[in-house]
Design an enzyme around this catalytic site. Structure first.
Site, PDB file in Angstrom:
ATOM      1  CG  HIS A 123      -6.110  -2.517   0.663  1.00 40.32           C
ATOM      2  ND1 HIS A 123      -5.655  -1.953  -0.567  1.00 40.32           N
ATOM      3  CD2 HIS A 123      -5.212  -2.061   1.523  1.00 40.32           C
ATOM      4  CE1 HIS A 123      -4.579  -1.108  -0.318  1.00 40.32           C
ATOM      5  NE2 HIS A 123      -4.367  -1.100   0.954  1.00 40.32           N
ATOM      6  CB  SER A 172      -0.791   0.133   1.419  1.00 43.06           C
ATOM      7  OG  SER A 172      -2.107   0.831   0.885  1.00 43.06           O
TER       8      SER A 172
END
Length: 250
Positions: A228, A94
């Site tokens: 995610h 990320s």
């Protein structure tokens, strides 16, 4: 001097006193080195694992948070330079993927240190980024975003006193994310390997495939089951993939 730098910026795991290669892990927004504790012993004895310890959290709580990508990348790079005596691979998840890319650029273009490889996870390529102004919103909006993405211990968010302690670091990280906008696809001299969950709500396979534009030396994309934070449930598969690439390091 080197030991002091390493102890401040990196949590060091595994390997002998003279490792043959190093893997640097750069955590996500709101994350910390402890999230990657299980990675510390997941690689062979020749590999030293470094996990970045950002200011403003855990045993660096007293230090001011950094809220600009350029500053954080400069600091990480400076701390890393004494540890580039053996082949170095970078992995970022990320926000950490963008930070890993910026660190790799600095190492190569400013210091003529070319990493063996860059591994990027769950983050759009630099020229495909679409920053959000979440950092300009109130605390509740930030907390809701962190809860929705996962990756942060919910007990820290449920306890009001603990929440007040971690909010400055979370806000600083999301300021980095929100102000690091689209930029040119500056190529690296090392291969780039990308990973994404097949149910990530904000990052698509095409977003990750665009990392190929900065990887003339080679690119590969792997899609794993999950959202995610697919890397929690799929840690073994991801570590295995990184291990296979590390095996080719000199």
């Amino acid at each position: 001097m080197t030991a002091a730098i390493g102890s401040t910026w990196f949590r060091r795991h595994g390997a002998s006193a003279a490792p043959r290669k190093r893997l640097l892990i750069l955590p996500h927004a709101g994350g910390s080195a402890s999230f990657y504790q299980a990675w510390g012993d997941a690689f062979d004895d020749d590999t030293e694992v470094l996990v970045a310890r950002y200011p403003g959290r855990h045993d660096r709580m007293a230090e001011p948070c950094i809220d600009r990508m350029e500053v954080l990348a400069d600091e990480i790079t400076a701390a890393l330079l004494p540890l580039t005596d053996v082949p170095l691979t970078l992995f970022g998840h990320s926000m950490g993927a963008s930070l890993a890319y910026e660190t790799a650029l600095r190492l190569e273009h400013r210091h003529t240190v070319r990493p063996e490889a860059l591994h990027v996870s769950s983050r759009k390529a630099p020229h495909r980024l679409t920053p959000r102004a979440l950092h300009l919103q109130g605390d509740e909006a930030l907390i809701a975003e962190v809860r929705g993405l996962g990756g942060t211990d919910s007990s820290l968010l449920d306890n009001l006193d603990l929440r007040e302690m971690v909010l400055p670091a979370i806000r600083a990280d999301f300021t980095i994310v929100g102000t690091y906008g689209p930029r040119s696809a500056t190529p690296l001299g090392c291969p780039v390997y990308a990973y994404v969950g097949d149910r990530d709500p904000s990052i698509t396979e095409d977003d990750m495939a665009a990392w190929a534009d900065v990887a003339p030396a080679g690119f590969a994309l792997r899609v794993l089951p999950g959202d995610h934070f697919y890397l929690v449930e799929r840690r073994q598969e991801l570590v295995r993939a990184v291990t296979e690439r590390l095996a080719g390091a000199r």
